[in-house]
Write a protein that holds these residues in place. Sequence first.
Motif, PDB file in Angstrom:
ATOM      1  N   ALA B  33       0.872  -1.181   0.000  1.00 56.93           N
ATOM      2  CA  ALA B  33       0.000   0.000   0.000  1.00 56.93           C
ATOM      3  C   ALA B  33       0.904   1.225   0.000  1.00 56.93           C
ATOM      4  N   GLY B  34       0.977   1.952   1.113  1.00 54.87           N
ATOM      5  CA  GLY B  34       1.909   3.073   1.183  1.00 54.87           C
ATOM      6  C   GLY B  34       3.335   2.598   1.454  1.00 54.87           C
ATOM      7  N   GLY B  35       3.445   1.383   1.972  1.00 55.03           N
ATOM      8  CA  GLY B  35       4.767   0.786   2.176  1.00 55.03           C
ATOM      9  C   GLY B  35       5.488   1.240   3.429  1.00 55.03           C
ATOM     10  N   HIS B  36       4.798   2.037   4.292  1.00 55.99           N
ATOM     11  CA  HIS B  36       5.539   2.603   5.415  1.00 55.99           C
ATOM     12  C   HIS B  36       5.692   1.682   6.613  1.00 55.99           C
ATOM     13  N   ARG B  78      -4.462   7.864   1.916  1.00 58.68           N
ATOM     14  CA  ARG B  78      -3.337   8.182   2.795  1.00 58.68           C
ATOM     15  C   ARG B  78      -3.885   8.863   4.051  1.00 58.68           C
ATOM     16  N   ASP B 104       4.777  11.139  11.305  1.00 65.76           N
ATOM     17  CA  ASP B 104       5.066  12.557  11.145  1.00 65.76           C
ATOM     18  C   ASP B 104       4.470  13.000   9.809  1.00 65.76           C
ATOM     19  N   ARG B 105       4.697  14.250   9.477  1.00 66.74           N
ATOM     20  CA  ARG B 105       4.093  14.816   8.268  1.00 66.74           C
ATOM     21  C   ARG B 105       4.374  13.962   7.021  1.00 66.74           C
ATOM     22  N   GLN B 106       5.633  13.590   6.830  1.00 68.48           N
ATOM     23  CA  GLN B 106       5.985  12.830   5.625  1.00 68.48           C
ATOM     24  C   GLN B 106       5.343  11.447   5.631  1.00 68.48           C
ATOM     25  N   VAL B 107       5.310  10.823   6.799  1.00 70.51           N
ATOM     26  CA  VAL B 107       4.702   9.495   6.906  1.00 70.51           C
ATOM     27  C   VAL B 107       3.204   9.583   6.596  1.00 70.51           C
ATOM     28  N   ARG B 108       2.567  10.644   7.105  1.00 69.03           N
ATOM     29  CA  ARG B 108       1.125  10.794   6.860  1.00 69.03           C
ATOM     30  C   ARG B 108       0.823  11.120   5.396  1.00 69.03           C
ATOM     31  N   ASN B 109       1.823  11.623   4.685  1.00 71.73           N
ATOM     32  CA  ASN B 109       1.649  11.901   3.259  1.00 71.73           C
ATOM     33  C   ASN B 109       1.773  10.639   2.409  1.00 71.73           C
ATOM     34  N   ARG B 110       2.102   9.530   3.035  1.00 74.48           N
ATOM     35  CA  ARG B 110       2.421   8.345   2.235  1.00 74.48           C
ATOM     36  C   ARG B 110       1.733   7.080   2.753  1.00 74.48           C
TER      37      ARG B 110
END
Lengths: 194, 296
Positions: B33-36, B78, B104-110
């Motif tokens: 999915a987002g891969g995080h 996302r 964090d912001r970047q993680v929530r963007n992905r």
Amino acid sequence: MTEHDITLTVNGTDHELTVEPRTLLVHALRDELGYTGTNVGCESSLCGACTVHLDDDAVKSCTVLAVQADGATIETVEGLAEDGEFHPVQSGFQEEHGLQCGYCTPGMMMAATDLLEENPDPSREEIREGLEGNLCRCTGYQNIVNAVENAADEMHAGAVADGGCPADAADGSGSCCGSDAGDVRWPEDGGESE
Amino acid sequence: MYPDEFDYYEATTIEEAIDLLEDNAMEETELLAGGHSLLPAMKTGLSSPDVLIDIGEVDALHGVAVDDETLEIGAMNRYSDVLGSEDAREHAPALTAAIERVGDRQVRNRGTIGGNLAHADPASDLPGAALVSDATLVVQGPDGERSIPADEFYYGMYATDLGPAEILTKIEVPSAADAVGTYAKKPSPSSGYAMVGVAALLTVDDGTVESARIGANGAMDHGVRLDPVEEALVGESLDEETIATAAGHATDELDTALMMDDLQASGEFRAQLLEVYTERALEAAVDRAAAPAAAD
């Protein structure tokens, strides 16, 4: 394992390249395309040194496969300056000494520009929250927050010069529309300025 | 840090993704999915799938909609998509409060909401909020679609009711537009994951708690409802004393011997944190309950 042909538009330039599925976006940018401004830090999506914009959103490029970004628009730190002029975020980091060793700086600036696009007039608290995904081991963050504030003011002043903000709201704070949530940002849209 | 080699397929429809899961049933296959969660696990060698099936761009898995008092969130939204949806904020206040605290912001963007829920990390921020929101997880597989209530979805650490060729397609949440939702979290100082996180969804009328749903993640091997806390709240006035008393019941029905226990926090410490963060989630609810009244 099959390789994949992908297209990335980086800082406005189209690139076609062939990558293994396991190639991370940050390695495609640095090793295949030469955009070495983006740094590799922790490699575990914690430090934010590898932050780039993927289709206009800040992401950690060590945690995105290059194949996932096929067809995407990428902006790296090399794309911030225009016509040899620093982006206000870059000037802000210079003015406020927002860096020491500089390793985290490209990621910090890409996260900061993403934050300022969403929230052009952030409080210091909001700046800290916006940058929580970026680690700095030198500065103690104080000057980084100053740098982003400086950039926000600079960008705001630019907007005023372009007629984007009512000049009569100037209050001498360096932020012509005020920074308190209670302030009316655009008086002509109704309401009264206090 | 490169992951091991794998084959990559990009699915464009849910059906294609299910076919790919079935075609590769003999291999170790993961949905991407987002891969995080997945990519960090692959980079550290914790996971080495032979095949990744990317469902991140499947149109039918996107979008947020309200239909007949039910909020529907496509699994591949996302975190930032959900937070950007006025409908989601209005109808699922506990879920969006928890999503605000993810990474964090970047993680929530992905990262995606569906990836998070299906991964079933006990230290994730969403299981408690999914439980208090009475979420239903809609999954699709070779035999069609089925709906699984959140309290039947989780079996344990990284273990869910999802079948091998099934895909989480959307999350349905009954509207809680009349409720206040909050989430309080003790993040791990290194990873940011929840050592303990507590979600609360309360309806409050004239200072009295009409209904209360409290859920936690990070404490046990999967999200849990804190029934005794809920019982101690309903019918009471939402004040400091009620909150302190209710929070004191946070671990009453949990087997503290089975609490998550690791280098960062012992089970005993987590039990203590659970009471403290239950209190904080409820205190935040007091603040939020007061806010709309002031605006009236």
